[in-house]
Design a protein around this motif. Structure first.
Motif, mmCIF file in Angstrom:
data_model
loop_
_atom_site.group_PDB
_atom_site.id
_atom_site.type_symbol
_atom_site.label_atom_id
_atom_site.label_comp_id
_atom_site.label_asym_id
_atom_site.label_seq_id
_atom_site.Cartn_x
_atom_site.Cartn_y
_atom_site.Cartn_z
ATOM 1 N N LEU A 1 0.800 -1.012 0.079
ATOM 2 C CA LEU A 1 0.234 0.047 0.018
ATOM 3 C C LEU A 1 0.710 1.128 -0.109
ATOM 4 C CD1 LEU A 1 -2.542 -1.073 2.818
ATOM 5 C CD2 LEU A 1 -2.746 -1.690 0.104
ATOM 6 N N ASP A 2 1.042 1.818 -1.159
ATOM 7 C CA ASP A 2 1.636 3.137 -1.305
ATOM 8 C C ASP A 2 0.937 4.101 -1.751
ATOM 9 O OD1 ASP A 2 3.649 5.146 -1.925
ATOM 10 O OD2 ASP A 2 4.996 3.686 -2.801
ATOM 11 N N PHE A 3 0.878 5.246 -0.661
ATOM 12 C CA PHE A 3 -0.101 6.523 -0.704
ATOM 13 C C PHE A 3 0.450 7.415 -1.565
ATOM 14 C CE2 PHE A 3 -1.853 4.071 2.332
ATOM 15 C CZ PHE A 3 -3.093 4.249 2.670
ATOM 16 N N GLY A 4 1.886 7.602 -2.072
ATOM 17 C CA GLY A 4 2.449 8.369 -2.932
ATOM 18 C C GLY A 4 2.859 9.716 -2.317
ATOM 19 N N ASN A 5 1.901 10.246 -1.533
ATOM 20 C CA ASN A 5 2.179 11.895 -1.010
ATOM 21 C C ASN A 5 2.564 11.778 0.557
ATOM 22 O OD1 ASN A 5 -0.575 11.654 0.092
ATOM 23 N ND2 ASN A 5 -1.278 12.833 -1.729
ATOM 24 N N GLY A 6 1.796 11.070 1.023
ATOM 25 C CA GLY A 6 2.100 10.583 2.741
ATOM 26 C C GLY A 6 1.716 11.832 3.540
ATOM 27 N N SER A 7 0.806 12.703 3.099
ATOM 28 C CA SER A 7 0.589 13.775 3.748
ATOM 29 C C SER A 7 -0.849 13.836 4.306
ATOM 30 C CB SER A 7 0.891 15.148 3.062
ATOM 31 O OG SER A 7 0.081 15.130 1.961
ATOM 32 N N SER A 8 -1.643 13.193 4.197
ATOM 33 C CA SER A 8 -2.979 13.324 4.575
ATOM 34 C C SER A 8 -3.667 12.371 5.582
ATOM 35 C CB SER A 8 -4.079 13.094 3.210
ATOM 36 O OG SER A 8 -5.406 12.980 3.377
ATOM 37 N N GLU A 9 -4.300 12.735 6.450
ATOM 38 C CA GLU A 9 -4.840 11.953 7.657
ATOM 39 C C GLU A 9 -6.192 11.017 6.964
ATOM 40 O OE1 GLU A 9 -5.954 13.835 11.021
ATOM 41 O OE2 GLU A 9 -4.280 15.116 11.204
#
Length: 793
Positions: free
Chosen positions: A595-603
């Motif tokens: 699971l790679d979210f890409g930006n890693g900045s959102s709750e």
């Protein structure tokens, strides 16, 4: 007609293969009868004299299968050899002799990257810089060349080392030993009668030997004439047979009388080979397509077997799983060796074949498998050699401008594997795509490939297509999607390839789609038609609609056969209900999930993770670029089979979840979780000291790694009365790595006292290193019992 006239009938012989009593693929050398020669070799390697030459070369000479490489490995890994030399280097020379390849291998063993270096002089200069005034031990395994000019430049380069440096050479040829300038020579003989029996008994019998079988076994061993490879091969064959009739059959086999091959090696291999079912015979002989000493990737080999139709789907069993069984079968019979294993789960990733086993495979195929080096060939000779070839591997070692036309015209070829070992290679291959007979085609690291010709649609039987590492490949033609038999498409590391053909849904038999994350812009519509997919390494979720061309995560609903699934750009998902429609929980075959979210900045990432909910039989889970504050979705406790967990770039997470509750976990990697300042006892999944006494925390955890934890300062210890703690927290821990944790002050006692901890690595931890360093650190006594402790600065 002739078959019917003579009354012949076709039957498939099957055999039952039992798994060994001990752990499979232990790959520990069984050395018998070499103690005296081992001590002699150590004496020549470790004893120094002021009168010795600048380069002292010791050689081990003996026939194939005698155990030269095994003996060299034995001394190479002895502790007093490790401590005696500053650097140890192992290079397999083999045939053909290639100065650049050997020099690059030496440099890479020293820890340098030789891939971008061109020219022998440049590489040798780098080696000289590394070895200058250092005492090194260099093993050159399997030397054949008898031309002294081949060695001159490499030998001159090695003179930079300090007095006491040693080169160890293994070779079948005494002349090769003299050519390389050996200062002393050990002639390795066969094993004695008792030594031969001891080796055979250890392999063939799991316990006490049956008297009837022992009598037959001793007669079989006598026919092996003291050759370790022969003894090991037949021992591996007979350990699966329990009645005397089967042993008698091996003893009286006519293969012992064969004369047209090397009589001392091939007969035992033939006996073991003819005991295989017909499908396994095909799988083994196919391995002749690889060069000697080639590192064979297990998964690649299984996919190539599939492409040749050697594997068939059975009820409740995929071809890939059958291929795994076949591989294990061949490995247990000693047809494979030198296994490389995954550091996390111990699974085999690659292997090699002994050079005599490779010769045997070539003998069986009778030139149907052909290996050619494109930079050094004669077109007419090549055409003659390819006359009967069905499988071919082409190795490009130097720059060329054209592809051998005779290969393009060969309509009998079923496999063509082309690998470049030179980054300048400029092969052209347009005519090749007229070949409709190919089942497997591989083009790796060829600079001039920018697009694939539309003529590829003629390859209607193609099942395996590997275009990886072609850095200039920009486009795949839509005609590629007409290859409805295609099972494997590998386009990994094609960094200029940003789009897939819109017609991908036509590849209805595709089982493995291998691509890099964040290179492909989106997944084209029609993905829901690929119901045969087992591997989808990176399902790309785009931030835009791309004009309605992209498919959504919900299109995965019907892909129930997936075993390995990866997502890129999960942070771009807009509709959580669409995530639920992917229905991961019901994909009961799914074993690995990335699971790679890409930006890693959102709750909001926490909501998406919760909605994904994989099946409870998941074995591997990776979470990357994650923006949530907690890493503990409700479904994670249901993963009762989870063995490997990787948490990477979880930037907003301030506390580690109670991962100790994952009772099946064997490997845990935590990296770049920057906000964590303290690892508390909650990480263990316990609420109080009382709870700790009554439970086993991380009962199966073997590997634990913390990397790039720049804010981490404290790791809580737990104090208990008595010694219960030693046996209840991480009792199986074998390997611990702490890297780039500059503020971490100390390690907890429950970690350091783990009873099975064998390897501790501390890298770039300026506070930990002086605290635990050997002899001078205040807490050295707490880790002095650990066999392998390494510090990296």
């Amino acid at each position: 007609m002739e078959k019917n006239m003579f009354g012949f009938s076709l039957t498939e012989r099957t055999i039952e293969i039992r798994p060994p009593m001990t752990t499979s693929f232990n790959d520990v050398s069984m050395v018998h009868g070499r103690e005296a020669v081992k001590e002699e070799l150590l004496n020549r390697l470790l004893n120094e004299s002021s009168q010795e030459p600048a380069i002292s070369i010791v050689s081990i000479v003996g026939m194939g299968g005698i155990g030269k490489t095994t003996l060299a490995r034995l001394v190479f890994n002895i502790d007093k050899v490790k401590t005696h030399f500053d650097n140890k280097i192992w290079v397999c020379v083999s045939e053909p002799f290639d100065e650049i390849r050997i020099s690059k291998a030496i440099l890479e063993s020293l820890g340098d990257d030789a891939s971008k270096l061109a020219g022998l002089e440049t590489i040798l200069q780098h080696i000289s810089q590394y070895l200058d005034r250092k005492k090194f031990f260099l093993v050159l395994d399997d030397v054949w060349t008898e031309d002294s000019k081949n060695w001159e430049q490499i030998k001159d380069c090695l003179k930079c080392g300090s007095q006491g440096s040693r080169n160890l050479v293994t070779t079948r040829k005494e002349n090769a030993s003299k050519t390389i300038g050996a200062t002393s020579m050990i002639m390795l003989g066969t094993l004695s009668k008792n030594e031969s029996w001891s080796l055979f008994r250890q392999i063939a019998f799991s316990g006490d030997a049956d008297e009837k079988l022992e009598d037959i076994g001793r007669k079989i061993v006598a026919k092996c004439k003291g050759l370790p490879l022969s003894i090991k091969t037949l021992g591996s064959l007979l350990r699966f047979k329990t009645n005397s009739g089967e042993w008698q059959s091996v003893l009286h086999s006519e293969m012992w009388e064969i004369e047209e091959v090397e009589r001392r090696i091939f007969p035992p291999l033939l006996v073991s080979y003819y005991d295989l079912p017909s499908t396994l015979k095909k799988c083994f002989s196919y391995c002749a397509i690889f060069p000697k000493n080639h590192e064979i990737e297990k998964d690649e080999l299984i996919k190539l077997w599939m492409a040749q139709s050697y594997l068939k789907d059975e009820r409740n069993k995929d071809m890939e799983l059958i291929g795994e069984e076949y591989f294990e079968n061949l490995a247990m019979r000693s047809f494979f060796q030198d296994f490389k294993k995954n550091k996390y789960d111990g699974s085999i990733e690659s292997c090699k074949m002994h050079d005599m086993v490779h010769d045997f495979a070539q003998f069986l195929t009778k030139k149907e498998c052909f290996i050619v080096e494109v930079d050094n060939y004669n077109e007419s000779q090549l055409k003659s050699s390819l006359k009967n070839a069905q499988q071919s591997m082409i190795i490009v070692r130097a720059e060329r401008d054209s592809f051998p036309t005779c290969i393009c015209n060969e309509n009998k070829l079923r496999s063509l594997l082309v690998k470049s070992q030179d980054p300048r290679s400029q092969l052209t291959q347009a005519k090749l795509f007229d070949n409709s007979s190919l089942r497997a085609l591989q083009f790796i690291s060829l600079r001039n490939i920018q697009e694939i010709p539309r003529e590829i649609k003629k390859m209607i039987h193609l099942r395996y297509l590997d275009l990886s590492y072609n850095e200039n490949l920009k486009e795949l033609p839509k005609e590629l999607c007409d290859l409805y038999n295609l099972q494997t498409l590998n386009i990994a590391d094609c960094y200029k390839l940003t789009k897939l053909p819109q017609e991908m849904g036509k590849l209805i038999n595709l089982r493995h789609l291998i691509i890099n994350p964040f290179i492909i812009e989106y997944m084209p519509k029609g993905n829901e038609e690929l119901t045969c997919l087992r591997t989808l390494e990176n399902f790309v979720l785009s931030s835009s609609s791309h004009g309605g061309k992209a498919c959504s995560i919900g299109s995965l609903k019907n892909l129930t056969n997936l075993r390995c699934l990866g997502f890129s750009g999960l942070g771009n998902v807009g509709d959580v209900d669409e995530v639920k429609r992917a229905n991961l929980r019901n994909k009961t075959n799914l074993l690995s999930l990335i699971l790679d979210f890409g930006n890693g900045s959102s709750e909001r990432d926490e909501i998406i993770v919760e909605a994904l909910e994989p099946p409870p039989n998941l074995v591997k889970l990776c979470l990357e670029n994650y923006g949530g504050k907690t890493i503990w979705p409700n479904w994670i406790v249901s993963l009762t089979q989870l063995k490997e967990l990787r948490l990477f770039r979880c930037y907003n997470c301030e506390y580690l979840s109670p991962l100790g509750k994952l009772s099946s976990l064997e490997s845990l990697f935590i990296g770049m979780v920057y906000s964590v300042k303290k690892v508390e006892k909650e990480f263990l999944g316990i609420e109080s000291d009382a709870t700790a006494r009554s439970s086993i925390v991380f009962p199966k955890l073997k590997n634990l790694e913390f990397n790039y934890m720049y804010e981490w300062k404290e790791w809580d210890d737990i104090t208990l009365k008595g010694d219960e703690l030693v046996t209840t927290i991480m009792p199986s821990l074998h390997y611990l790595n702490i890297s780039y944790a500059p503020y971490l002050k100390k390690l907890p006692n429950y970690i350091l006292q783990s009873p099975k901890l064998k390897q501790l690595e501390i890298e770039h931890c300026p506070i930990l290193r002086p605290r635990y360093e050997k002899g001078i650190g205040e807490d050295w006594h707490k880790i002095s019992h650990i066999p392998d402790v390494t510090f990296f600065s």
